[in-house]
Design a protein around this motif. Sequence first.
Motif, short mmCIF file in Angstrom:
data_model
loop_
_atom_site.label_atom_id
_atom_site.label_comp_id
_atom_site.label_asym_id
_atom_site.label_seq_id
_atom_site.Cartn_x
_atom_site.Cartn_y
_atom_site.Cartn_z
N ALA A 34 7.09 -2.17 -2.09
CA ALA A 34 5.89 -1.40 -2.61
C ALA A 34 5.36 -2.57 -3.93
O ALA A 34 4.25 -2.72 -3.92
N ARG A 35 6.43 -2.99 -4.36
CA ARG A 35 5.96 -4.04 -5.62
C ARG A 35 5.25 -5.36 -5.10
O ARG A 35 4.17 -5.66 -5.60
N THR A 36 5.81 -5.93 -3.81
CA THR A 36 4.90 -7.21 -3.49
C THR A 36 3.58 -6.52 -2.90
O THR A 36 2.79 -7.41 -2.72
N LEU A 37 3.50 -5.50 -2.56
CA LEU A 37 2.18 -4.83 -2.24
C LEU A 37 1.30 -4.54 -3.41
O LEU A 37 0.03 -3.90 -3.14
N GLY A 38 1.85 -4.81 -4.56
CA GLY A 38 0.95 -4.59 -5.82
C GLY A 38 1.04 -3.17 -6.59
O GLY A 38 0.44 -3.05 -7.33
N ALA A 39 2.32 -2.39 -6.24
CA ALA A 39 2.19 -0.98 -6.67
C ALA A 39 3.01 -1.29 -8.13
O ALA A 39 3.94 -2.13 -8.29
N THR A 40 2.49 -0.73 -9.08
CA THR A 40 3.08 -0.78 -10.35
C THR A 40 4.45 0.00 -10.44
O THR A 40 4.72 0.62 -9.63
N ASN A 41 5.22 -0.08 -11.24
CA ASN A 41 6.70 0.75 -11.41
C ASN A 41 6.52 2.06 -11.41
O ASN A 41 6.98 2.86 -10.56
N TRP A 42 5.28 2.63 -11.85
CA TRP A 42 5.10 4.02 -12.06
C TRP A 42 4.60 4.21 -10.62
O TRP A 42 4.91 5.50 -9.93
N GLN A 43 3.69 3.67 -9.93
CA GLN A 43 3.28 3.91 -8.69
C GLN A 43 4.51 3.89 -7.60
O GLN A 43 4.67 4.67 -6.90
N THR A 44 5.43 2.80 -7.76
CA THR A 44 6.53 2.96 -6.75
C THR A 44 7.27 4.07 -7.10
O THR A 44 7.75 4.72 -6.09
N PHE A 45 7.42 4.63 -8.30
CA PHE A 45 8.36 5.77 -8.43
C PHE A 45 7.81 6.92 -7.94
O PHE A 45 8.41 7.42 -6.97
N TRP A 46 6.42 7.30 -8.02
CA TRP A 46 5.89 8.48 -7.54
C TRP A 46 5.62 8.32 -6.07
O TRP A 46 5.80 9.36 -5.59
N ARG A 47 5.35 7.18 -5.52
CA ARG A 47 5.05 7.34 -4.01
C ARG A 47 6.02 6.70 -3.26
O ARG A 47 5.89 7.05 -2.15
N ILE A 48 7.03 6.01 -3.83
CA ILE A 48 8.34 5.54 -2.84
C ILE A 48 9.52 6.30 -3.13
O ILE A 48 9.94 7.06 -2.31
N THR A 49 9.93 6.12 -4.63
CA THR A 49 11.31 6.55 -5.05
C THR A 49 11.34 8.20 -4.70
O THR A 49 12.21 8.63 -4.14
N LEU A 50 10.49 8.74 -5.47
CA LEU A 50 10.54 10.07 -5.51
C LEU A 50 10.39 10.81 -4.07
O LEU A 50 11.22 11.79 -3.94
N PRO A 51 9.45 10.61 -3.02
CA PRO A 51 9.42 11.05 -1.79
C PRO A 51 10.93 10.93 -1.02
O PRO A 51 11.09 11.80 -0.64
N SER A 52 11.41 9.71 -1.42
CA SER A 52 12.58 9.37 -0.64
C SER A 52 13.89 10.38 -1.13
O SER A 52 14.70 10.57 -0.46
N ILE A 53 13.74 10.48 -2.35
CA ILE A 53 14.71 11.36 -2.78
C ILE A 53 14.60 12.87 -3.24
O ILE A 53 15.51 13.54 -3.66
#
Lengths: 316, 264
Positions: free
Chosen positions: B164-183
Amino acid sequence: MSIEVRNVSKRFGSFQALDDVSIDVDGGALTALLGPSGSGKSTLLRIIAGLESPDTGEIRLAGEDATPLTTQQRGVGFVFQHYAAFKHMSVRENIAFGLKVRKRPRDEVRSRVDELLELVQLQGFGDRYPAQLSGGQRQRMALARALAPEPKVLLLDEPFGALDARVRAELRVWLRRLHDETHTTTVFVTHDQEEAMDVADSVVVMNKGRVEQVAGPRELYDAPANEFVMSFVGQATRIDDTWVRPHDFELVLAPNGSTREAQVERVVHLGFEVRAELIRDDGEILAVQLTRDQAAQLELEQGQIVYVRPTRATTF
Amino acid sequence: MRKYVLRFLALGYLLAVLLGPLSMVFFRAFDKGVDPLWKTLSDPNTVHAFKLTLIIALIAVPLNAIFGVVCALAIVRRRFPGAGIVNAIVDLPLAISPVVVGLSLFLLYGRTGWFGPWFARHGMQILFALPSMVIATIFVSLPFVAREVVPTLREIGDEQEQAARTLGATNWQTFWRITLPSIRWAVVYGVVLTTARCLGEYGAVAVVSGNIEGKTQTATLRVQDAYENFNQSGAYGISLVLAAISVVVLVTMTLLRPKEEQAL
């Protein structure tokens, strides 16, 4: 966009992953980082991407110092060995991710995703989830996802490492074609020398955190810089102080002065060629490669005595 | 054969230890018919007790959900110093008796405690009031979300976040769009357990609340009160409602969870 790596070193605890590495990658080139595991090739790639930071040294992208930039700011596309697919998103959503976080207009995102689905031949798979795809399809999706924001640099970390041999060969050809169409500066990591030689214009051979040689595939094979490259890229037998490639031996049935006696230990018929293992009279084991015709002429079989002479040898 | 013996033992144990007593609560609640039961449940003080329990849960659960996720991220990703200490102390509430927790709050917020005088001077009532009850409940229900999320975070690894970060997502975006949905299912499950714990909390709250009927009396405290005043059907009635809430929550959970796992 060109990539310059300047005197980069990186340690993980007591392990020296990279030791003063400098390389140049021209804009638009397709470069392979080749080396055994633990050679530092993946670490170097991750440092270029900003996923790791170097202890010392700098990374320059398009001539500008990118060392202090975060991954997000570098604008590189990265493909992971194990795909790193977003499991909770469909193929479309995966590919669109890089565009959505940049808040691109919805129509633009849709048309770009369609375009990429076609490019990676996944039309009709857009609504599937990663778990419903094969390994090769997942990796193509990951590639499309990395390409979506139009990165200036594409970095691939052992992209085909987790795939079976046939899919690997297909994707290899496909990657080469893709590069010829887009001319995106591409660096990929591999431990497979055939893959490196097959796909890349230029190969960086790494070992124990250092660069051993940077050269085109042909030069690498014909003019290796040192013993490591000689033995790692292609097969070679060491005889005293010289190295001989398997196809650089002459085998005859009668001694002619410059030859030495050897016994055939093993013969392997690979279809397109024949490989043999010989034990020379002084106990040296030689790996020899012959054409089918040569092997047929000699009527090579196990236990046979032949006379052997290197036709070309390299000394370091 | 051995399989059946094991199964029999496991079921028998559950029956004897869990289901038996629970069904007894059910039967005893209706012992003297529906009328006394209804009388207890519709009593304004009972209604207030349920309301209070709910309010405490509504404050404690979201706070612990956020704290639990942050803790889990700290423990697994170890991005900041002191993460190891967090891991060690997050389980503390499981090991300490709630009564001890209540007493320690007394020492902190009591008239001679560390913070007590300061709050008293500023006119804030901590002990024998909602604040201390919330703090006590937060303390005892602290570890559940973190404990559910930690193994899930470990399992998914951080490759998706890196991607997600290599695709330009900020840490906040990464948390909401990747981490949280996964957990998310681990979080939901942790929240369910936290809620159940909050609703059922007795010991710590009993110490700090003062157990004032109609003011600082939660549902569990009222059960105890009714029981001590020989209002047995009342005690069982309130218990029944508490148990029913927990069962509904757990069943909903079990129904939701397998569906999600099939989709993945």
